[in-house]
Design an enzyme around this catalytic site. Structure first.
Site, PDB file in Angstrom:
ATOM      1  N   ASP A  62       0.867  -1.186   0.000  1.00  0.00           N
ATOM      2  CA  ASP A  62       0.000   0.000   0.000  1.00  0.00           C
ATOM      3  C   ASP A  62       0.902   1.233   0.000  1.00  0.00           C
ATOM      4  O   ASP A  62       2.076   1.162   0.363  1.00  0.00           O
ATOM      5  CB  ASP A  62      -0.959   0.010   1.194  1.00  0.00           C
ATOM      6  N   GLU A  72       0.076  -1.097   5.727  1.00  0.00           N
ATOM      7  CA  GLU A  72       1.158  -0.631   6.608  1.00  0.00           C
ATOM      8  C   GLU A  72       1.059   0.858   6.869  1.00  0.00           C
ATOM      9  O   GLU A  72       1.332   1.331   7.973  1.00  0.00           O
ATOM     10  CB  GLU A  72       2.512  -0.959   5.967  1.00  0.00           C
TER      11      GLU A  72
END
Ligand SMILES: *[C@@H]1O[C@H](CO)[C@@H](O)[C@H](O)[C@H]1NC(C)=O
Ligand SMILES: *[C@@H]1O[C@H](CO)[C@@H](O)[C@H](O)[C@H]1NC(C)=O
Ligand SMILES: *[C@@H]1O[C@H](CO)[C@@H](O)[C@H](O)[C@H]1NC(C)=O
Length: 458
Positions: free
Chosen positions: A127, A191
């Protein structure tokens, strides 16, 4: 005095054994065990092209984490399909198991041939933070190559690692590599917004399976170039800990009243004073302590006189060292327990506990043969440090005491500000080096023995 003397001798010996800086020309050096054949990290031209094209494709998928609740789930799912398309070998190899965890995260279990070796883990996340596009030289999700660089959000944080890990394993597999030591590849999808649906779930799953890891390698630090004044050479910094973090909510309770007759001290004034007090009392600077002390002593010789003498003898000169001048953001090891932060906020105003976590314990970073840190030195000359940001690895502290955060990428201060900023980019050459590093690391992990290493120089 005698003890001090012994310490100094030990430091001197350390300096002889370990170089603090990395030479660009020599690059990263692997070591070879006796009697074990290794696959050299030499890639064909078409492999090198395929390698960078695969990274560009990954950058083009806008896997943005907007907030705790909102992410581009279409893109997250698409990324999973993309991995299967680009790396089919990883999905049809008999000794590799693939699982989707928390809907979008990926866990690969690579079964080694020797079940007596404790497994390890390579981690990364795919991400990215948002990139609105203003101020960028090229569109942030274009993955365009220009002047030897691949541009775009995620080229440094952290699709480079995701793709480099998968790429390195694929290149090993097509060279008929069979791992001896089992390992996991954990790729998180959130994350940037806590990791609670990705890394945390993977960690819970592995804990439930009773997994214990020899070591973990994650993102978090780089080969730093130009970060420390007066230090000309770049140096590799392996982060062995991670700062804590806390979000505070300050609250003032007052008896309500009319603004025509304000009290001497209003709620706004009290709140402002509390915010100001927090700002004026930062966490104590731990410059020159813990793993950073070891790092400074090893870097010491790379400075000119008299800084070299001072840094190599911190036990004597520490009171003289102006931490503010020498420390830079990457070396700033603040004391960061959430409890401590909240105590500092106390006063007339309540500071209810916000979400947060303490600084992580230090992973072993002494350089004794047979330790996991020693194995890292087979690949990279080292420096200890504290990771300035937070990473997914904090969710894995129950699985291993040895967590190392490092990417073999040269980073200059302007590159650092591009992470989460504008014009994030990676050089094609740096990306290749990262693939090679992992290619070597996986092989080194096989032959690394916790007790009796038998290495010799290449
Ligand atoms: C989400 O990702 C898809 C492609 O995976 C893209 O078409 C779409 O524009 C993205 N949405 C946002 C809001 O970024
Ligand atoms: C696995 O995928 C590769 C690449 O597509 C292919 O060459 C190979 O034949 C496949 N192997 C099996 C067992 O399906
Ligand atoms: C670690 O294990 C302890 C005890 O089982 C548990 O309470 C804790 O939540 C775990 N921490 C993480 C980060 O998984």
């Amino acid at each position: 005095m005698v003890r001090r003397y012994a310490c100094m001798l030990a430091v001197a010996a350390g300096l002889l054994l370990g170089l603090a800086t990395v030479s660009r020309s020599k690059g990263l050096r692997g070591k070879k065990p006796q009697g074990v054949s290794r696959i050299p990290s030499l890639f064909r031209e078409e492999e090198r092209i395929a390698m960078k094209e695969a990274l560009k494709g990954a950058i083009q998928i806008p896997t943005v984490s907007f907030s705790d609740e909102e992410s581009n789930t279409t893109a997250l799912a698409e990324f999973g399909e993309y991995m299967q398309k680009v790396f089919p070998t990883l999905f049809n190899t008999s000794f590799i198991q693939h699982e989707v965890v928390g809907e979008y995260s990926h866990l690969f279990t690579v079964q080694g041939s020797d079940p007596t070796l404790q497994p390890y883990m390579l981690m990364a996340h795919f991400d990215v933070v948002p990139a609105p596009g203003e101020g960028w030289d090229v569109p942030p999700f274009s993955g365009l190559e220009r002047d030897g660089f691949i541009h775009g959000r995620g080229t440094l944080d952290n699709k480079n690692s995701v793709m480099a890990i998968l790429q390195a394993l694929k290149l090993l597999l097509i060279r008929n590599y069979i791992p001896q030591r089992s390992f996991f590849i954990a790729l998180g999808h959130d994350e940037e917004v806590s990791g609670k649906n990705g890394a945390q779930k993977i960690s819970t799953l592995l804990q439930a399976r009773g997994v214990q890891l020899a070591f973990i390698v994650d993102e978090g630090s780089f080969i730093l170039d130009g970060f420390v004044p007066n230090l000309k050479k770049p140096f590799a910094q392996i982060a062995v800990s991670e700062k804590g973090a806390v979000n505070l909510m300050l609250e003032v309770n007052m008896t309500p009243g009319h603004s025509s007759a304000p009290p001497k001290e209003t709620s706004i004034g009290i709140l402002a004073a509390a915010v100001s007090r927090l700002e004026q009392t930062p966490m104590p600077n731990m410059f020159g302590e813990g793993p950073l002390k070891i790092a400074l002593e090893q870097l010491g010789n790379e400075f000119s006189f008299p800084i070299n003498i001072i840094l190599c003898n911190l036990w004597l000169f520490q009171p003289l060292v102006d931490g503010e001048k020498l420390h830079h953001q990457c070396d700033d090891k603040d004391h960061h327990s959430t409890h401590h932060v909240q105590c500092r906020g106390q006063g007339k105003c309540n500071t209810p506990k916000g979400p947060g976590h303490n600084q992580l314990p230090d992973s072993p970073c002494t350089d004794c043969p047979g330790g996991t840190y020693y194995m890292f030195r087979q690949l990279v000359q080292h420096q200890g440090g504290t990771c300035i940001g937070n990473t997914d690895s904090r969710h894995y502290t129950n699985l291993s005491t040895s967590i190392y955060r490092f990417n073999p990428l040269y980073l200059q201060p302007q590159d650092f500000s591009s992470i989460h900023g504008i014009n994030e980019k990676i050089s094609v050459q740096a990306y290749e080096t990262q693939v090679k590093f992992i290619f070597e690391l996986i092989q080194n992990a096989d032959i690394f023995q916790a007790q009796a290493p038998h290495w010799h120089e290449l």
